[in-house]
Design an enzyme around this catalytic site. Structure first.
Site, PDB file in Angstrom:
ATOM      1  N   ASN A  89       0.683  -1.223  -0.148  1.00  0.00           N
ATOM      2  CA  ASN A  89       0.020  -0.096   0.251  1.00  0.00           C
ATOM      3  C   ASN A  89       0.888   1.181   0.129  1.00  0.00           C
ATOM      4  OD1 ASN A  89      -2.286   1.703   0.860  1.00  0.00           O
ATOM      5  ND2 ASN A  89      -1.072   1.777   2.701  1.00  0.00           N
ATOM      6  N   ILE A  92       3.797   7.349  -2.465  1.00  0.00           N
ATOM      7  CA  ILE A  92       3.998   8.696  -2.694  1.00  0.00           C
ATOM      8  C   ILE A  92       3.560   9.460  -3.776  1.00  0.00           C
ATOM      9  CG2 ILE A  92       5.721   8.564  -1.065  1.00  0.00           C
ATOM     10  CD1 ILE A  92       8.105   8.997  -3.217  1.00  0.00           C
ATOM     11  N   ASP A  95       4.067  15.439  -7.479  1.00  0.00           N
ATOM     12  CA  ASP A  95       3.363  15.809  -8.566  1.00  0.00           C
ATOM     13  C   ASP A  95       4.162  17.152  -9.117  1.00  0.00           C
ATOM     14  OD1 ASP A  95       1.560  13.946  -8.111  1.00  0.00           O
ATOM     15  OD2 ASP A  95      -0.150  15.335  -7.428  1.00  0.00           O
ATOM     16  N   GLN A 148      -3.076  11.496 -15.623  1.00  0.00           N
ATOM     17  CA  GLN A 148      -3.310  12.696 -14.603  1.00  0.00           C
ATOM     18  C   GLN A 148      -2.174  13.734 -14.957  1.00  0.00           C
ATOM     19  OE1 GLN A 148      -5.895  13.804 -13.289  1.00  0.00           O
ATOM     20  NE2 GLN A 148      -4.994  15.662 -12.448  1.00  0.00           N
ATOM     21  N   GLN A 151       1.288  14.112 -13.445  1.00  0.00           N
ATOM     22  CA  GLN A 151       1.649  12.828 -12.581  1.00  0.00           C
ATOM     23  C   GLN A 151       2.233  11.721 -13.494  1.00  0.00           C
ATOM     24  OE1 GLN A 151      -1.817  11.402 -10.316  1.00  0.00           O
ATOM     25  NE2 GLN A 151      -0.541  11.964  -8.746  1.00  0.00           N
ATOM     26  N   TYR A 154       3.913   9.334 -11.282  1.00  0.00           N
ATOM     27  CA  TYR A 154       3.089   8.624 -10.262  1.00  0.00           C
ATOM     28  C   TYR A 154       2.224   7.500 -11.248  1.00  0.00           C
ATOM     29  CZ  TYR A 154      -0.763   7.697  -6.916  1.00  0.00           C
ATOM     30  OH  TYR A 154      -1.560   7.515  -5.725  1.00  0.00           O
ATOM     31  N   GLY A 185      -9.946   5.259  -6.750  1.00  0.00           N
ATOM     32  CA  GLY A 185      -9.951   6.766  -7.292  1.00  0.00           C
ATOM     33  C   GLY A 185      -9.495   7.830  -6.167  1.00  0.00           C
TER      34      GLY A 185
HETATM   35  N1  CAA Z   1      -5.281  19.980 -18.220  1.00  0.00           N
HETATM   36  C1  CAA Z   1      -4.625  20.921 -19.381  1.00  0.00           C
HETATM   37  N2  CAA Z   1      -3.755  22.027 -18.674  1.00  0.00           N
HETATM   38  C2  CAA Z   1      -3.946  21.935 -17.587  1.00  0.00           C
HETATM   39  C3  CAA Z   1      -4.226  21.107 -16.558  1.00  0.00           C
HETATM   40  C4  CAA Z   1      -5.215  19.980 -17.122  1.00  0.00           C
HETATM   41  N3  CAA Z   1      -5.737  19.355 -16.328  1.00  0.00           N
HETATM   42  N4  CAA Z   1      -3.905  21.656 -15.243  1.00  0.00           N
HETATM   43  C5  CAA Z   1      -3.321  22.808 -15.489  1.00  0.00           C
HETATM   44  N5  CAA Z   1      -3.297  22.964 -16.958  1.00  0.00           N
HETATM   45  C6  CAA Z   1      -2.516  24.065 -17.272  1.00  0.00           C
HETATM   46  C7  CAA Z   1      -2.772  25.658 -16.626  1.00  0.00           C
HETATM   47  O1  CAA Z   1      -4.090  26.107 -17.172  1.00  0.00           O
HETATM   48  C8  CAA Z   1      -1.402  26.221 -17.048  1.00  0.00           C
HETATM   49  O2  CAA Z   1      -1.509  26.725 -18.328  1.00  0.00           O
HETATM   50  P1  CAA Z   1      -0.806  28.067 -18.883  1.00  0.00           P
HETATM   51  O3  CAA Z   1       0.517  27.889 -18.567  1.00  0.00           O
HETATM   52  O4  CAA Z   1      -1.175  28.155 -20.116  1.00  0.00           O
HETATM   53  O5  CAA Z   1      -1.723  29.206 -17.932  1.00  0.00           O
HETATM   54  C9  CAA Z   1      -0.254  25.193 -16.994  1.00  0.00           C
HETATM   55  O6  CAA Z   1      -1.064  23.715 -17.300  1.00  0.00           O
HETATM   56  C10 CAA Z   1       0.089  25.075 -15.589  1.00  0.00           C
HETATM   57  O7  CAA Z   1       1.255  24.587 -15.511  1.00  0.00           O
HETATM   58  P2  CAA Z   1       2.456  24.407 -14.587  1.00  0.00           P
HETATM   59  O8  CAA Z   1       3.630  23.432 -14.789  1.00  0.00           O
HETATM   60  O9  CAA Z   1       2.766  25.871 -14.192  1.00  0.00           O
HETATM   61  O10 CAA Z   1       1.660  23.685 -13.377  1.00  0.00           O
HETATM   62  P3  CAA Z   1       1.526  24.428 -11.970  1.00  0.00           P
HETATM   63  O11 CAA Z   1       2.513  24.582 -11.274  1.00  0.00           O
HETATM   64  O12 CAA Z   1       0.151  25.194 -11.959  1.00  0.00           O
HETATM   65  O13 CAA Z   1       0.826  23.028 -11.130  1.00  0.00           O
HETATM   66  C11 CAA Z   1       0.450  20.576 -10.691  1.00  0.00           C
HETATM   67  C12 CAA Z   1       0.758  21.430 -11.804  1.00  0.00           C
HETATM   68  C13 CAA Z   1       1.593  20.626  -9.796  1.00  0.00           C
HETATM   69  C14 CAA Z   1       0.368  18.997 -11.511  1.00  0.00           C
HETATM   70  C15 CAA Z   1      -0.943  20.789 -10.277  1.00  0.00           C
HETATM   71  O14 CAA Z   1      -1.962  20.892 -11.110  1.00  0.00           O
HETATM   72  C16 CAA Z   1      -1.574  19.494  -9.346  1.00  0.00           C
HETATM   73  O15 CAA Z   1      -1.048  19.475  -8.154  1.00  0.00           O
HETATM   74  N6  CAA Z   1      -2.464  18.773  -9.869  1.00  0.00           N
HETATM   75  C17 CAA Z   1      -3.008  17.727  -9.244  1.00  0.00           C
HETATM   76  C18 CAA Z   1      -2.477  16.517  -9.778  1.00  0.00           C
HETATM   77  C19 CAA Z   1      -3.231  15.346  -9.197  1.00  0.00           C
HETATM   78  O16 CAA Z   1      -4.330  15.176  -9.457  1.00  0.00           O
HETATM   79  N7  CAA Z   1      -2.721  14.471  -8.150  1.00  0.00           N
HETATM   80  C20 CAA Z   1      -3.470  13.455  -7.510  1.00  0.00           C
HETATM   81  C21 CAA Z   1      -2.894  13.560  -6.115  1.00  0.00           C
HETATM   82  S1  CAA Z   1      -3.611  12.338  -5.175  1.00  0.00           S
HETATM   83  C22 CAA Z   1      -3.131  10.912  -5.821  1.00  0.00           C
HETATM   84  O17 CAA Z   1      -2.449  10.450  -6.579  1.00  0.00           O
HETATM   85  C23 CAA Z   1      -3.984   9.556  -5.295  1.00  0.00           C
HETATM   86  C24 CAA Z   1      -4.488   8.836  -6.319  1.00  0.00           C
HETATM   87  O18 CAA Z   1      -3.932   7.721  -6.549  1.00  0.00           O
HETATM   88  C25 CAA Z   1      -5.702   9.340  -6.895  1.00  0.00           C
END
Ligand code: CAA
Length: 247
Positions: A89, A92, A95, A148, A151, A154, A185
């Site tokens: 399980n 980490i 992201d 994602q 990720q 990940y 999920g």
């Molecule tokens: N699709 C397309 N474009 C996206 C987007 C998406 N989903 N999300 C952000 N963008 C775009 C933004 O609009 C921005 O565009 P512009 O530069 O044109 O303005 C750009 O991407 C941002 O890019 P950055 O590199 O600057 O990204 P950031 O610093 O804003 O952050 C990130 C990116 C850290 C990945 C943040 O979006 C994040 O934390 N996302 C969550 C990821 C996630 O779902 N993690 C799951 C954790 S839990 C887990 O993993 C458990 C499990 O099993 C489910």
């Protein structure tokens, strides 16, 4: 009725891990958990669990380190335990978009989430084989199959998990051991709730059930998989994600 067994849950002090540990304890199993070396809160966590009726034994290891995992397994065997149920399980996140991702964050996630399956299963499987009974559950993620944004590390690690499951399941199917993947999920655990709020809103909006999952819902599925009744289920990848990704 399921016979009482010994279960080891890696990352057993985490959000999902603790819930799995408690449910398997409720089922009457002896439950061992692993935690990272030098963890500051082991004693308080164990005491808290005990005050709520849960007696666990905790072992320190870094699941990313095969030498430490072997040493931990040796200690656990020296303590008289034989693991029948292994829940891989521990995991980490680091992201970040691929363009910004360091090799350090790539390696940390692949080693902890994927190499750990080798590191932890290797020193424990022989004793399952000797006793002709075993259950291995590998925790993957919806993002293994969905992908994602942010990720690549990940998702790659979590996608690799099911390949391991399918191959090992074939190798040990005739020896009374099942190997399955569970792909949750987004759950209401710290790992998920530390995602930025605006991103989280978008994620929840994409879950047909309209909410995050509860760790208890995933633990209940695992309790079935590791039971005697789960004997015909092996090599499966079970999705449990509120309908966020259907396949
Ligand atoms: N699709 C397309 N474009 C996206 C987007 C998406 N989903 N999300 C952000 N963008 C775009 C933004 O609009 C921005 O565009 P512009 O530069 O044109 O303005 C750009 O991407 C941002 O890019 P950055 O590199 O600057 O990204 P950031 O610093 O804003 O952050 C990130 C990116 C850290 C990945 C943040 O979006 C994040 O934390 N996302 C969550 C990821 C996630 O779902 N993690 C799951 C954790 S839990 C887990 O993993 C458990 C499990 O099993 C489910």
């Amino acid at each position: 009725m399921t016979q009482q067994r010994t279960a080891l849950i890696t990352g057993g002090m985490g959000g999902l891990g603790t819930t799995i540990a408690r449910l398997l304890h409720n089922e009457g199993h002896t439950v061992l958990v692993t935690h990272t070396p030098n963890h500051q809160h082991v004693d308080t966590w164990l005491a808290q669990q005990k005050s709520e009726g849960y007696t666990f034994t905790a072992y320190a290891t870094d699941v990313a380190d095969d030498t430490l995992c072997q040493a931990m397994a040796d200690k656990l065997h020296a303590d008289g335990h034989h693991v029948d149920i292994l829940i891989n399980n521990a995991g980490i996140t680091r992201d970040g978009t691929f363009r910004k991702m360091s090799k350090l964050n790539w390696d940390a996630v692949l080693r902890t989430n994927l190499d750990s399956l080798y590191n932890m299963t290797k020193p424990l499987i022989d004793s399952m084989l000797e006793r002709g009974w075993g259950r291995i559950v590998n925790i993957s993620s919806v993002n293994a199959s969905k992908g994602q944004f942010g990720q690549t590390n990940y998702s790659a690690s979590k996608a690799g998990i099911h390949g391991f499951t399918k191959s090992l399941a074939q190798e040990v199917a005739r020896k009374g051991i099942t190997v399955n993947t569970v792909s949750p999920g987004y759950l209401a655990t710290e790992m998920v709730t530390s995602v930025p709020e605006n991103v989280m809103e978008q994620i929840v909006a994409g879950i047909p059930v309209g909410r995050l999952g509860k760790p208890e819902e995933v633990a209940a599925l695992i309790a079935f998989i590791v039971s005697d009744a789960g004997a015909f289920m092996t090599g499966s990848n079970v999705a449990i994600n509120g309908g966020q990704h259907m396949y």
